[in-house]
Design an enzyme around this catalytic site. Structure first.
Site, PDB file in Angstrom:
ATOM      1  N   HIS A   7       0.076   6.608  -6.143  1.00  0.00           N
ATOM      2  CA  HIS A   7       1.206   7.495  -6.432  1.00  0.00           C
ATOM      3  C   HIS A   7       2.523   6.736  -6.403  1.00  0.00           C
ATOM      4  O   HIS A   7       2.595   5.632  -5.871  1.00  0.00           O
ATOM      5  CB  HIS A   7       1.274   8.682  -5.455  1.00  0.00           C
ATOM      6  CG  HIS A   7       1.463   8.311  -4.015  1.00  0.00           C
ATOM      7  ND1 HIS A   7       0.418   8.089  -3.146  1.00  0.00           N
ATOM      8  CD2 HIS A   7       2.593   8.113  -3.268  1.00  0.00           C
ATOM      9  CE1 HIS A   7       0.880   7.783  -1.950  1.00  0.00           C
ATOM     10  NE2 HIS A   7       2.211   7.780  -1.990  1.00  0.00           N
ATOM     11  N   HIS A  79       8.957   4.805  -2.796  1.00  0.00           N
ATOM     12  CA  HIS A  79       7.900   3.788  -2.669  1.00  0.00           C
ATOM     13  C   HIS A  79       6.835   3.981  -3.732  1.00  0.00           C
ATOM     14  O   HIS A  79       6.754   5.024  -4.373  1.00  0.00           O
ATOM     15  CB  HIS A  79       7.279   3.796  -1.259  1.00  0.00           C
ATOM     16  CG  HIS A  79       6.506   5.027  -0.900  1.00  0.00           C
ATOM     17  ND1 HIS A  79       7.065   6.107  -0.256  1.00  0.00           N
ATOM     18  CD2 HIS A  79       5.201   5.356  -1.088  1.00  0.00           C
ATOM     19  CE1 HIS A  79       6.142   7.041  -0.053  1.00  0.00           C
ATOM     20  NE2 HIS A  79       5.002   6.611  -0.560  1.00  0.00           N
ATOM     21  N   GLU A 130       3.366   0.933  -0.273  1.00  0.00           N
ATOM     22  CA  GLU A 130       2.372   1.540   0.609  1.00  0.00           C
ATOM     23  C   GLU A 130       0.994   1.089   0.120  1.00  0.00           C
ATOM     24  O   GLU A 130       0.731   1.117  -1.089  1.00  0.00           O
ATOM     25  CB  GLU A 130       2.487   3.067   0.542  1.00  0.00           C
ATOM     26  CG  GLU A 130       1.497   3.819   1.410  1.00  0.00           C
ATOM     27  CD  GLU A 130       1.654   5.350   1.296  1.00  0.00           C
ATOM     28  OE1 GLU A 130       2.235   5.828   0.302  1.00  0.00           O
ATOM     29  OE2 GLU A 130       1.184   6.056   2.211  1.00  0.00           O
TER      30      GLU A 130
END
Ligand code: CO
Length: 134
Positions: A7, A79, A130
């Protein structure tokens, strides 16, 4: 090591306005807002054929994204999340290459209930990264 883009997270000042932009202007499949109290965010998922966009808004008094919104009042990209097969191996590879893992360097349970690591933006082209064990 990294696999699929899981994502992209975007912090927004107004979740319903952001949902409308994605649902109506861009014609995307958008979820209802979900409060993730333990993560200090409310999230709306934009489901795309090949990945997701997460629209994030601070939830509660100690949200980890409150400072980001103060610095970026119009919102912005927060992010990107890449999938890895093995979070412990990913952590070891970061240490071995000298890349900085945020926090104590140990995986934590992320917003999707899976182990994650966050990597220092200065080591990754100015982008908070991430890693999620998918
Ligand atoms: Co994320």
């Amino acid at each position: 090591m990294i696999g699929r883009l899981n994502h992209v997270a975007i912090v927004v000042p107004n979740l319903s306005a952001a949902s409308a932009i994605y649902a109506e202007t861009l014609g995307a499949d958008v979820s209802a807002p979900e409060d993730l109290a333990s993560h200090g965010v409310t999230v709306v998922f934009v489901n795309l054929p090949n990945t997701k966009i997460e629209l994030l808004h601070p939830f509660g008094d100690a949200s980890p994204i409150a400072g980001f919104l103060e610095k970026n009042p119009a919102g912005g990209m927060h992010h990107i999340c890449y999938e890895v097969d093995d979070i412990e191996a990913a952590s070891a590879q970061m240490v071995a290459t000298g890349a900085r893992v945020l926090g104590d360097g140990k995986p934590t349970i992320g917003a999707h209930g899976k182990p994650v690591l966050f990597l220092h933006p200065k080591d990754f082209c100015g982008t908070l990264v991430e890693l999620e064990q998918a």
